[in-house]
Design an enzyme around this catalytic site. Structure first.
Site, short mmCIF file in Angstrom:
data_model
loop_
_atom_site.label_atom_id
_atom_site.label_comp_id
_atom_site.label_asym_id
_atom_site.label_seq_id
_atom_site.Cartn_x
_atom_site.Cartn_y
_atom_site.Cartn_z
N SER A 172 0.83 -1.21 0.00
CA SER A 172 0.00 0.00 0.00
C SER A 172 0.86 1.25 0.00
O SER A 172 0.60 2.21 -0.74
CB SER A 172 -0.90 0.02 1.24
OG SER A 172 -1.70 -1.13 1.31
N HIS A 177 -3.07 6.10 3.67
CA HIS A 177 -3.29 4.67 3.87
C HIS A 177 -4.59 4.41 4.64
O HIS A 177 -5.33 3.48 4.34
CB HIS A 177 -2.09 4.09 4.63
CG HIS A 177 -2.18 2.63 4.91
ND1 HIS A 177 -2.30 2.13 6.18
CD2 HIS A 177 -2.17 1.56 4.09
CE1 HIS A 177 -2.36 0.81 6.13
NE2 HIS A 177 -2.28 0.43 4.88
N ARG A 182 0.71 7.63 5.89
CA ARG A 182 -0.13 6.81 6.78
C ARG A 182 -1.56 7.34 6.81
O ARG A 182 -2.51 6.57 6.92
CB ARG A 182 0.49 6.73 8.19
CG ARG A 182 -0.10 5.65 9.08
CD ARG A 182 0.81 5.29 10.24
NE ARG A 182 1.97 4.55 9.80
CZ ARG A 182 1.99 3.20 9.70
NH1 ARG A 182 0.95 2.48 10.05
NH2 ARG A 182 3.08 2.60 9.27
#
Lengths: 216, 216
Positions: free
Chosen positions: B21, B47, B44
């Site tokens: 990812s 994500h 993040r």
């Protein structure tokens, strides 16, 4: 306690904030093809994400709203894939009908079994849920592997969900897992694409329990 | 237990999923002006949301990363505005340095005081935190009123946060509260606009604790 002061901030109350937000959402969203009840879910998802694209990506199985309300009103549990979904869901409205919110992912036996099979805890937690929570609403906001496992179990007749709220987020398998869900003939609420997440799962279940309550 | 079977699904492991990812995010995001450490946070957040627009809307006070890492490494607590943020934050990395995650919004005295002043629990919970958690990282993913109250307390010298992660979501006051935060000369991480939410606050703090750990 000394954090108590007489200072009263100039903010409106949570209920007023929510009502104003919902008006703005209705106005900005404009035309759509959702039913009135489906729109209650869409509206609450947009409220939780401030994302109209995400709201418009929601897809409802024709029987989803009825099945969700029925599951709640007959006290079926909600199975959350992760704790963030569990804590976000409003419990008092479910409890009124005897329902609760369960999460299995941190159970000792689930962790052990995942280790033994070298697979994800999300997958094993869904296997455990399928044994223990017949007719449940599955609220999957995080783990595509949980949703894929649930779909497999449904196909094999080993899980009988009342409703699947399948809105995992992410780059690997999330969109794909939702495409698989769309092919399933069980009541589902899902969305197209990578977006989703715990707040989307939470908002969907909370909208359904409000609809359940509205029926008296 | 009978959910234990030998069936091993064809999925990759969580660690592999995350790495894949992150590669996809780096590639799709393309050019940006974030520092290497800021980018770890942006990555993040994307994500957790699958939302590049949201990721690109993040704004860092120049001292934010250093202050966040220092707060974590000196065992300062993280104050979460809501339980969804609390449960999402990874605890073991904070505990290594003596830190924990606190949430005050459901404390009995906070609820009483909010009722007495006819204001939001979010506001009162921040007042309590300001008394009890000097130097903390405030992770506000939900309530604009909490962020506005924190800003007021900082201005009046009554709160001394180590870092403010101010990413509330919503239609009423969310974007405005973040604009106020941008004017404050304390370390902050925020974003422009209505989007945000618990997963954004969680991803930001988790990225910071990973950076703290990386320093040895």
């Amino acid at each position: 306690m000394d954090f108590r002061t007489e200072f009263k901030p100039l903010t409106v109350q949570p209920q007023e904030i929510e009502e104003k937000s919902f008006e703005m959402i209705t106005e900005e969203l404009g035309e759509h093809d959702y039913t009135e009840e489906q729109f209650k879910v869409v509206q609450r998802v947009i409220h939780a994400s401030a994302d109209f694209e995400l709201g418009r990506s929601l897809v409802f199985h024709p029987d989803a709203i009825r099945a969700g309300i029925e599951a709640i009103r007959s006290g079926k549990p909600v199975v959350a894939d992760v704790q963030m979904v569990q804590v976000g869901i409003s419990k008092p409205r479910l409890a009124k009908y005897g329902g609760d919110v369960r999460v299995y992912i941190s159970d000792a036996d689930v962790m052990e079994e995942a280790k033994r099979l070298n697979t994800t805890r999300a997958i094993i937690s869904i296997r455990k849920a399928a044994q223990e929570a017949d007719g449940a609403i599955y609220a999957i906001g995080n783990a595509p592997t949980a949703l894929l496992e649930l779909i497999r179990l449904v196909k094999e007749g080993e899980a009988r969900p009342g409703l699947i709220v399948g809105v995992p987020v992410g780059f690997v398998s999330a969109a794909e897992s939702k495409e698989e869900l769309l092919k399933l003939d069980v009541p589902f609420i899902t969305n197209i694409g990578r977006k989703g997440g715990s707040p989307v799962a939470v908002a969907t279940v909370n909208a359904l329990s409000l609809l359940a309550e509205r029926q008296g």
